[in-house]
Motif scaffolding. Structure first.
Motif, PDB file in Angstrom:
ATOM      1  N   GLY A  66      -2.323   2.504  -3.282  1.00  0.00           N
ATOM      2  CA  GLY A  66      -3.012   0.868  -3.474  1.00  0.00           C
ATOM      3  C   GLY A  66      -3.418  -0.152  -2.323  1.00  0.00           C
ATOM      4  N   GLN A  67      -3.438   1.110  -1.547  1.00  0.00           N
ATOM      5  CA  GLN A  67      -3.899   0.449  -0.194  1.00  0.00           C
ATOM      6  C   GLN A  67      -5.426   1.360   0.310  1.00  0.00           C
ATOM      7  N   SER A  68      -6.272  -0.052   0.836  1.00  0.00           N
ATOM      8  CA  SER A  68      -6.900   0.836   1.609  1.00  0.00           C
ATOM      9  C   SER A  68      -6.982   1.434   3.461  1.00  0.00           C
ATOM     10  N   ASP A  69      -7.449   1.488   3.652  1.00  0.00           N
ATOM     11  CA  ASP A  69      -7.242   1.886   5.169  1.00  0.00           C
ATOM     12  C   ASP A  69      -6.976   1.281   6.036  1.00  0.00           C
ATOM     13  N   ILE A  70      -7.148  -0.167   5.760  1.00  0.00           N
ATOM     14  CA  ILE A  70      -7.252  -1.637   6.659  1.00  0.00           C
ATOM     15  C   ILE A  70      -5.815  -1.775   6.282  1.00  0.00           C
ATOM     16  N   ASN A  71      -5.069  -1.801   4.659  1.00  0.00           N
ATOM     17  CA  ASN A  71      -3.692  -2.572   4.288  1.00  0.00           C
ATOM     18  C   ASN A  71      -3.241  -1.043   4.617  1.00  0.00           C
ATOM     19  N   ARG A  72      -3.026  -0.026   5.121  1.00  0.00           N
ATOM     20  CA  ARG A  72      -2.654   1.131   5.910  1.00  0.00           C
ATOM     21  C   ARG A  72      -2.743   0.787   7.168  1.00  0.00           C
ATOM     22  N   PHE A  99       0.980  -4.001   2.853  1.00  0.00           N
ATOM     23  CA  PHE A  99       0.250  -4.567   2.296  1.00  0.00           C
ATOM     24  C   PHE A  99      -0.880  -4.118   1.805  1.00  0.00           C
ATOM     25  N   PHE A 100      -1.503  -4.085   0.104  1.00  0.00           N
ATOM     26  CA  PHE A 100      -2.251  -3.215  -0.734  1.00  0.00           C
ATOM     27  C   PHE A 100      -3.673  -4.046  -1.075  1.00  0.00           C
TER      28      PHE A 100
END
Length: 247
Positions: A46-52, A151-152
């Motif tokens: 449930g995470q994008s690269d920026i979320n990660r 963050f997700f």
């Protein structure tokens, strides 16, 4: 006429042998650790690269604050005693629990964010200043991230808030070093430079947090611009970069 073949002199041979022995005896580079990655989990779906990136940066920033709390308690042991903790480790553990559970800190009169930071750095503050300062910094950082530590895809970050948090931390670190308490001493013993010692470990740790905040602010700003560029690239690729049939 044949010229005689020259052979190395005894002295040159000795120097060469010593050089080779020295190279063989040179110590191996010291091992300074390895990159430690987090274990994969289903939550990452449930995470994008920026979320990660934001999640990892937040994790590292909080860990840095816990290290700073421990270091500050070592130099200021009277502080954890003010808070009634049985020891330094227990004081750090209690502080960590309060931060991660997002609970207020009673001696800060339940103030949050920059209001808590202002009180923690007030010369007249009489309670455990280490706990108050670290808790207030952590609360300010989390507030700048929208009140979250993970963050997700549904989450968004405000680049300006991240940038402001970095500047707030710079100001707080300067105040910690420059302000004096009622007795004329520093609010907390931290960095020290004198004839016998040069200890800037606190400044380096705070500097890492500030750098991560600034980088995340820049990446967040780039995200929307890159999304537009990626969309245009996708259209161009779909139109012009297709192979044509040959039979």
């Amino acid at each position: 006429m044949h010229r005689p073949i020259r052979t190395p002199t005894h002295a040159a041979s000795t120097v060469l042998a010593l050089a080779l022995l020295g190279a063989c005896a040179a110590p191996a580079p010291a091992h300074k650790g390895e990159v430690q990655g987090a274990e994969a989990s289903t939550r990452e779906w449930g995470q994008s690269d920026i979320n990660r990136v934001a999640t990892i940066a937040m994790r590292e920033n909080l860990q840095a604050l816990y290290r700073l709390a421990d270091k500050l308690y070592r130099r200021n042991p009277t502080e954890w005693r003010k808070g009634g903790a049985p020891g330094r480790d227990e004081a750090v553990a209690r502080l960590r629990t309060a931060i991660e559970q997002r609970s207020g800190w009673a001696p800060l009169q339940q103030r949050r964010d920059i209001d808590a930071l202002a009180l923690a750095l007030a010369p007249e503050y009489a309670d455990d200043r280490v706990a108050a300062f670290i808790h207030a910094v952590a609360d300010m950082l989390i507030a700048a991230h929208g009140g979250k530590t993970e963050f997700f895809l549904i989450d968004g970050l405000d680049a300006q808030h991240l940038y402001n948090a970095a500047r707030n931390l710079e100001t707080a670190v300067w105040m910690l070093a420059q302000r004096r308490n009622a007795r004329g001493g520093p609010l907390l013993l931290a960095d020290e430079i004198n004839a016998q010692e040069r200890n800037l470990s606190y400044e380096r740790e705070f500097g890492k947090i500030i750098a991560r905040l600034d980088l995340l602010a820049q990446v967040t700003t780039e995200k929307y611009r890159r999304a537009v560029i990626g969309y245009v690239q996708g259209l161009a690729g779909g139109t012009f970069l297709q192979f044509l049939p040959v039979r």
